[in-house]
Design an enzyme around this catalytic site. Structure first.
Site, PDB file in Angstrom:
ATOM      1  N   GLY A   1     -13.765  57.067  -0.911  1.00 36.37           N
ATOM      2  CA  GLY A   1     -13.886  55.663  -1.269  1.00 36.37           C
ATOM      3  C   GLY A   1     -12.717  55.198  -2.113  1.00 36.37           C
ATOM      4  CB  CYS A   2     -11.535  51.781  -2.885  1.00 36.95           C
ATOM      5  SG  CYS A   2     -13.115  50.968  -3.242  1.00 36.95           S
ATOM      6  CE1 TYR A   3     -13.803  50.205  -8.851  1.00 33.33           C
ATOM      7  CE2 TYR A   3     -15.816  50.203  -7.543  1.00 33.33           C
ATOM      8  CZ  TYR A   3     -14.935  49.549  -8.387  1.00 33.33           C
ATOM      9  OH  TYR A   3     -15.195  48.260  -8.784  1.00 33.33           O
TER      10      TYR A   3
END
Length: 346
Positions: free
Chosen positions: A149-151
Site C-alpha cells: 500500500g501507499c502508506y
C-alpha cells in the site's frame, strides 16, 4: 510483448496502471476490466484516454482473462482477489494484487484488521510481498505478488535502513503520515466530498488503521524483532502524495554519520529511492507523478531522537508504479522500464 489484463481498471489506481502501461515499450493491455462500466468505452469513463484507448470495458471473468494475459493486475477492494485466485488461474498467468489480501502472512491478523474472512489462505505463504527494494530476489520468480500500500511503502522505506542496522529503539517508533484524497479511491463517499475535504485536515483510523500491521510485519523482518508501532494517518486537501514523518529514539552512541551511512548504503543502487542532501526535507511536490520516493532524516540531540522523513506519489510508487516495477522484475526487464517519469511541477 507482455500481455496485460487489469481488473478494476476504472478506479484511480487502475487508471494509473493504464496511463503507465500505455507508454510501456514491452507491455500491451488486452483487458480493461470493470464491474460498473461493462460495455462502455474506457475513454468515456476516463476522458484523459480519449483517442488513446479505443477499447471497451469488459467484465471480471478471471477464467477467460487468464487465458489471454501473461499478468493480471487486480486493482480491487480487499477480499476480491482472495475470492478469485485458484491453482488453475496461477498455472496460466501471474497475478499482481494491489489490495491487502496477500500482504500479511498471518491470517488471523488479516481477518482482525480487515474484518473479513480470508477466502484463500492456502496461497498466503506463497505470495511475495512486492516492496521491490527489499524483496527483489523473491519477486523474480513469483506467480502471486502482494503489491504494498501507499502508506506502507513510504513508511517502510523511510524507516527500513535504521531498523535493519539496529540503530533505533523500535519500541519508540511513531509514524505520522499524510495522504492526498485519491488514496481513498474513486467511489463516492461523504468524507471525500469537496466541501468536507477542502480547507480541512484530519486524522483518521487513529490507532486502528489497516496498514499498521503491514508496516510492523515488514520492519519486524528487517530488524529481527517483534515490532509494535503507533501509526496515525491524516487526510489533506490535495489530489496526490504521501508524506511520512517518523520518530524514534536512537540507540546509545549512534551518530549522525552512522545514520547517514545506513541510508546511503541501503539505497546506493536504488533508482527509485533518492536520499536527499543534508538538511533537505522531502516534499510531495517533488515526487508527484513519478515512481520516486525521497527520504531523509534529522537528529534532534536534545531528546536523542531521529526524525525520519519520506515522500511519494500514492498512485504511482504507492500503487500502480510499484506494480509495474514489480512486473518488470517478474519478466526480467530493467526495473525502470516505462517508469522514467520526471516528477511534475508545478
Amino acid at each position: 510483448m507482455i500481455k496485460v489484463g487489469i481488473i478494476g481498471s476504472t478506479g484511480y489506481a487502475g487508471n494509473e496502471l493504464v496511463r503507465l502501461l500505455m507508454q510501456h515499450p514491452e507491455a500491451e493491455i488486452v483487458w480493461y476490466g470493470s464491474r460498473s462500466y461493462v460495455g462502455q468505452k474506457y475513454a468515456d469513463v476516463f476522458r484523459n484516454c480519449f483517442e488513446i484507448v479505443p477499447d471497451e470495458c469488459l467484465d471480471d471473468n478471471i477464467e477467460e482473462l487468464c487465458e489471454k494475459a501473461d499478468v493480471v493486475f487486480t486493482a480491487t477492494p480487499q477480499g476480491y482477489c482472495a475470492g478469485i485466485v485458484n491453482e488453475n488461474v496461477l498455472s496460466k498467468t501471474k497475478i499482481i494484487d494491489l489490495s491487502a489480501d496477500f500482504r500479511i502472512k498471518d491470517v488471523a491478523t488479516y481477518e482482525k484488521w480487515y474484518g473479513i474472512e480470508h477466502k484463500s489462505p492456502q496461497f498466503i505463504e506463497e505470495a511475495v510481498y512486492g516492496l521491490c527494494e527489499i524483496n527483489r530476489d523473491k519477486i523474480k520468480n513469483c506467480r502471486l505478488l502482494a503489491n504494498p500500500g501507499c502508506y506502507t511503502t513510504t513508511s517502510i522505506l523511510t524507516c527500513y535502513p535504521l531498523a535493519k542496522k539496529g540503530l533505533i529503539d523500535l519500541s519508540t517508533l511513531i509514524v505520522d503520515a499524510k495522504s492526498g484524497t485519491s488514496g481513498a479511491g474513486r467511489s463516492a463517499k461523504q468524507d471525500n466530498l469537496f466541501c468536507e475535504v477542502n480547507e480541512n485536515m484530519k486524522a483518521y483510523g487513529v490507532a486502528s488503521h489497516r496498514h499498521t500491521p503491514e508496516i510492523e510485519e515488514q520492519l519486524g523482518y528487517a530488524s529481527g524483532e517483534n515490532v509494535v508501532i503507533s501509526f496515525t494517518p491524516h487526510l489533506v486537501p490535495m489530489n496526490r502524495g504521501i508524506l511520512v514523518t517518523a520518530y524514534a529514539t536512537l540507540k546509545p552512541g549512534v551518530t549522525e554519520e552512522q545514520v547517514r551511512a545506513a541510508y546511503e548504503e541501503c539505497y546506493k543502487d536504488e533508482y527509485f529511492v533518492r536520499v536527499l542532501n543534508k538538511g533537505v526535507c522531502p516534499e510531495t511536490k517533488w515526487v508527484e507523478g513519478s515512481n520516486f520516493v525521497d527520504v531523509n532524516f534529522k537528529i534532534d540531540p536534545r531528546v536523542n531522537r531521529v526524525i525520519m522523513m519520506g515522500a511519494s506519489d500514492n498512485l504511482v510508487k504507492g500503487a500502480a508504479g510499484q506494480a509495474v516495477q514489480n512486473m518488470n522484475i517478474m519478466f526480467g526487464l530493467p526495473e525502470n522500464t516505462g517508469l522514467k517519469l520526471v516528477p511534475m511541477f508545478p
